[in-house]
Write a protein that holds these residues in place. Structure first.
Motif, PDB file in Angstrom:
ATOM      1  N   GLN A 252      53.860  49.979 127.923  1.00 31.20           N
ATOM      2  CA  GLN A 252      53.556  49.878 126.496  1.00 31.20           C
ATOM      3  C   GLN A 252      54.583  48.994 125.786  1.00 31.20           C
ATOM      4  O   GLN A 252      54.233  48.192 124.924  1.00 31.20           O
ATOM      5  CB  GLN A 252      53.539  51.264 125.870  1.00 31.20           C
ATOM      6  CG  GLN A 252      53.196  51.264 124.396  1.00 31.20           C
ATOM      7  CD  GLN A 252      53.214  52.682 123.814  1.00 31.20           C
ATOM      8  OE1 GLN A 252      53.505  53.643 124.507  1.00 31.20           O
ATOM      9  NE2 GLN A 252      52.920  52.783 122.539  1.00 31.20           N
ATOM     10  N   LEU A 253      55.827  49.121 126.165  1.00 34.57           N
ATOM     11  CA  LEU A 253      56.894  48.319 125.568  1.00 34.57           C
ATOM     12  C   LEU A 253      56.657  46.833 125.835  1.00 34.57           C
ATOM     13  O   LEU A 253      56.746  46.008 124.927  1.00 34.57           O
ATOM     14  CB  LEU A 253      58.243  48.765 126.142  1.00 34.57           C
ATOM     15  CG  LEU A 253      59.508  48.164 125.572  1.00 34.57           C
ATOM     16  CD1 LEU A 253      59.625  48.456 124.087  1.00 34.57           C
ATOM     17  CD2 LEU A 253      60.715  48.700 126.313  1.00 34.57           C
ATOM     18  N   ILE A 254      56.339  46.499 127.059  1.00 35.13           N
ATOM     19  CA  ILE A 254      56.085  45.097 127.418  1.00 35.13           C
ATOM     20  C   ILE A 254      54.873  44.559 126.684  1.00 35.13           C
ATOM     21  O   ILE A 254      54.902  43.456 126.129  1.00 35.13           O
ATOM     22  CB  ILE A 254      55.914  44.952 128.948  1.00 35.13           C
ATOM     23  CG1 ILE A 254      57.254  45.194 129.643  1.00 35.13           C
ATOM     24  CG2 ILE A 254      55.359  43.579 129.305  1.00 35.13           C
ATOM     25  CD1 ILE A 254      57.162  45.294 131.147  1.00 35.13           C
ATOM     26  N   SER A 255      53.778  45.316 126.652  1.00 39.05           N
ATOM     27  CA  SER A 255      52.559  44.817 126.021  1.00 39.05           C
ATOM     28  C   SER A 255      52.684  44.673 124.508  1.00 39.05           C
ATOM     29  O   SER A 255      51.956  43.903 123.889  1.00 39.05           O
ATOM     30  CB  SER A 255      51.366  45.707 126.364  1.00 39.05           C
ATOM     31  OG  SER A 255      51.538  46.993 125.814  1.00 39.05           O
ATOM     32  N   SER A 256      53.640  45.383 123.896  1.00 39.88           N
ATOM     33  CA  SER A 256      53.786  45.300 122.442  1.00 39.88           C
ATOM     34  C   SER A 256      54.721  44.175 121.999  1.00 39.88           C
ATOM     35  O   SER A 256      54.806  43.874 120.811  1.00 39.88           O
ATOM     36  CB  SER A 256      54.292  46.631 121.883  1.00 39.88           C
ATOM     37  OG  SER A 256      55.623  46.871 122.302  1.00 39.88           O
ATOM     38  N   LEU A 257      55.416  43.551 122.948  1.00 40.03           N
ATOM     39  CA  LEU A 257      56.343  42.475 122.589  1.00 40.03           C
ATOM     40  C   LEU A 257      55.602  41.217 122.168  1.00 40.03           C
ATOM     41  O   LEU A 257      54.594  40.849 122.754  1.00 40.03           O
ATOM     42  CB  LEU A 257      57.247  42.131 123.774  1.00 40.03           C
ATOM     43  CG  LEU A 257      58.351  43.114 124.108  1.00 40.03           C
ATOM     44  CD1 LEU A 257      59.073  42.663 125.372  1.00 40.03           C
ATOM     45  CD2 LEU A 257      59.325  43.263 122.969  1.00 40.03           C
ATOM     46  N   HIS A 258      56.138  40.556 121.169  1.00 38.71           N
ATOM     47  CA  HIS A 258      55.619  39.264 120.729  1.00 38.71           C
ATOM     48  C   HIS A 258      56.473  38.168 121.366  1.00 38.71           C
ATOM     49  O   HIS A 258      57.646  38.399 121.682  1.00 38.71           O
ATOM     50  CB  HIS A 258      55.679  39.156 119.206  1.00 38.71           C
ATOM     51  CG  HIS A 258      54.866  40.204 118.515  1.00 38.71           C
ATOM     52  ND1 HIS A 258      53.490  40.201 118.518  1.00 38.71           N
ATOM     53  CD2 HIS A 258      55.234  41.307 117.816  1.00 38.71           C
ATOM     54  CE1 HIS A 258      53.044  41.242 117.842  1.00 38.71           C
ATOM     55  NE2 HIS A 258      54.087  41.946 117.410  1.00 38.71           N
ATOM     56  N   PRO A 259      55.915  36.972 121.572  1.00 33.68           N
ATOM     57  CA  PRO A 259      56.692  35.891 122.203  1.00 33.68           C
ATOM     58  C   PRO A 259      58.052  35.703 121.523  1.00 33.68           C
ATOM     59  O   PRO A 259      58.146  35.602 120.303  1.00 33.68           O
ATOM     60  CB  PRO A 259      55.807  34.672 122.022  1.00 33.68           C
ATOM     61  CG  PRO A 259      54.422  35.231 121.971  1.00 33.68           C
ATOM     62  CD  PRO A 259      54.556  36.542 121.249  1.00 33.68           C
TER      63      PRO A 259
ATOM     64  N   LEU B 237      65.231  43.037 127.193  1.00 34.77           N
ATOM     65  CA  LEU B 237      63.879  42.702 127.605  1.00 34.77           C
ATOM     66  C   LEU B 237      63.355  41.704 126.581  1.00 34.77           C
ATOM     67  O   LEU B 237      63.354  41.980 125.390  1.00 34.77           O
ATOM     68  CB  LEU B 237      63.014  43.964 127.625  1.00 34.77           C
ATOM     69  CG  LEU B 237      61.574  43.852 128.073  1.00 34.77           C
ATOM     70  CD1 LEU B 237      61.505  43.363 129.515  1.00 34.77           C
ATOM     71  CD2 LEU B 237      60.883  45.192 127.947  1.00 34.77           C
ATOM     72  N   MET B 238      62.958  40.516 127.052  1.00 40.99           N
ATOM     73  CA  MET B 238      62.495  39.487 126.130  1.00 40.99           C
ATOM     74  C   MET B 238      61.141  38.961 126.587  1.00 40.99           C
ATOM     75  O   MET B 238      60.952  38.640 127.760  1.00 40.99           O
ATOM     76  CB  MET B 238      63.475  38.323 126.062  1.00 40.99           C
ATOM     77  CG  MET B 238      63.056  37.274 125.044  1.00 40.99           C
ATOM     78  SD  MET B 238      64.286  35.982 124.815  1.00 40.99           S
ATOM     79  CE  MET B 238      63.881  34.904 126.163  1.00 40.99           C
ATOM     80  N   ALA B 239      60.217  38.879 125.647  1.00 38.73           N
ATOM     81  CA  ALA B 239      58.898  38.348 125.958  1.00 38.73           C
ATOM     82  C   ALA B 239      58.967  36.831 125.954  1.00 38.73           C
ATOM     83  O   ALA B 239      59.520  36.223 125.040  1.00 38.73           O
ATOM     84  CB  ALA B 239      57.878  38.828 124.926  1.00 38.73           C
ATOM     85  N   GLY B 240      58.433  36.223 126.977  1.00 42.86           N
ATOM     86  CA  GLY B 240      58.381  34.771 127.037  1.00 42.86           C
ATOM     87  C   GLY B 240      57.184  34.252 126.263  1.00 42.86           C
ATOM     88  O   GLY B 240      56.263  34.988 125.928  1.00 42.86           O
ATOM     89  N   ALA B 241      57.208  32.970 125.989  1.00 44.45           N
ATOM     90  CA  ALA B 241      56.071  32.335 125.331  1.00 44.45           C
ATOM     91  C   ALA B 241      54.947  32.189 126.344  1.00 44.45           C
ATOM     92  O   ALA B 241      55.197  31.931 127.525  1.00 44.45           O
ATOM     93  CB  ALA B 241      56.474  30.973 124.787  1.00 44.45           C
ATOM     94  N   PRO B 242      53.697  32.368 125.923  1.00 42.30           N
ATOM     95  CA  PRO B 242      52.596  32.203 126.870  1.00 42.30           C
ATOM     96  C   PRO B 242      52.550  30.774 127.399  1.00 42.30           C
ATOM     97  O   PRO B 242      52.839  29.828 126.667  1.00 42.30           O
ATOM     98  CB  PRO B 242      51.354  32.524 126.042  1.00 42.30           C
ATOM     99  CG  PRO B 242      51.771  32.480 124.623  1.00 42.30           C
ATOM    100  CD  PRO B 242      53.244  32.666 124.580  1.00 42.30           C
ATOM    101  N   THR B 243      52.227  30.653 128.669  1.00 42.10           N
ATOM    102  CA  THR B 243      52.110  29.337 129.286  1.00 42.10           C
ATOM    103  C   THR B 243      50.804  28.704 128.844  1.00 42.10           C
ATOM    104  O   THR B 243      49.745  29.312 128.999  1.00 42.10           O
ATOM    105  CB  THR B 243      52.122  29.471 130.824  1.00 42.10           C
ATOM    106  OG1 THR B 243      53.293  30.186 131.197  1.00 42.10           O
ATOM    107  CG2 THR B 243      52.112  28.122 131.493  1.00 42.10           C
ATOM    108  N   PRO B 244      50.867  27.495 128.288  1.00 43.85           N
ATOM    109  CA  PRO B 244      49.617  26.861 127.862  1.00 43.85           C
ATOM    110  C   PRO B 244      48.733  26.550 129.064  1.00 43.85           C
ATOM    111  O   PRO B 244      49.227  26.169 130.126  1.00 43.85           O
ATOM    112  CB  PRO B 244      50.067  25.583 127.158  1.00 43.85           C
ATOM    113  CG  PRO B 244      51.490  25.382 127.532  1.00 43.85           C
ATOM    114  CD  PRO B 244      52.031  26.674 128.026  1.00 43.85           C
ATOM    115  N   ARG B 245      47.468  26.769 128.887  1.00 45.11           N
ATOM    116  CA  ARG B 245      46.505  26.518 129.957  1.00 45.11           C
ATOM    117  C   ARG B 245      46.251  25.023 130.072  1.00 45.11           C
ATOM    118  O   ARG B 245      46.048  24.332 129.072  1.00 45.11           O
ATOM    119  CB  ARG B 245      45.208  27.244 129.634  1.00 45.11           C
ATOM    120  CG  ARG B 245      44.201  27.164 130.723  1.00 45.11           C
ATOM    121  CD  ARG B 245      43.003  28.003 130.383  1.00 45.11           C
ATOM    122  NE  ARG B 245      42.049  27.929 131.459  1.00 45.11           N
ATOM    123  CZ  ARG B 245      40.922  28.565 131.488  1.00 45.11           C
ATOM    124  NH1 ARG B 245      40.599  29.347 130.499  1.00 45.11           N
ATOM    125  NH2 ARG B 245      40.112  28.447 132.513  1.00 45.11           N
TER     126      ARG B 245
END
Length: 76
Positions: A15-22, A38-46
């Motif tokens: 839950q902690l991971i899924s709630s993180l914003h980039p 714990l740091m959320a990375g930016a989504p990889t562009p497709r």
């Protein structure tokens, strides 16, 4: 940035991971000491699809309907 205890992180990690914003950071503490971050990375562009990139990846091995009986429950 916010913090959670080690126990909270262990119990609610998914839950902690899924709630993180980039780019958001959560510090994990034990007592009064920060033991991890714990740091959320930016989504990889497709990458855009390229026409013809799948050429040669499909092989038709037989030209009959014998295999269709496995899918009879899904066909009208």
């Amino acid at each position: 940035m916010h913090w959670v205890t080690v126990e909270e992180a262990q119990t609610n990690l998914s839950q902690l991971i899924s709630s993180l914003h980039p780019g958001e950071v959560v510090q994990i503490i034990s007592g009064q000491t920060i033991v991890a971050q714990l740091m959320a990375g930016a989504p990889t562009p497709r990458q855009p699809r390229q026409s013809g990139s799948a050429v040669g990846t499909l092989s038709i091995v037989s030209d009959n309907d014998d295999h269709l009986h496995d899918f009879k429950d899904y066909m009208p």
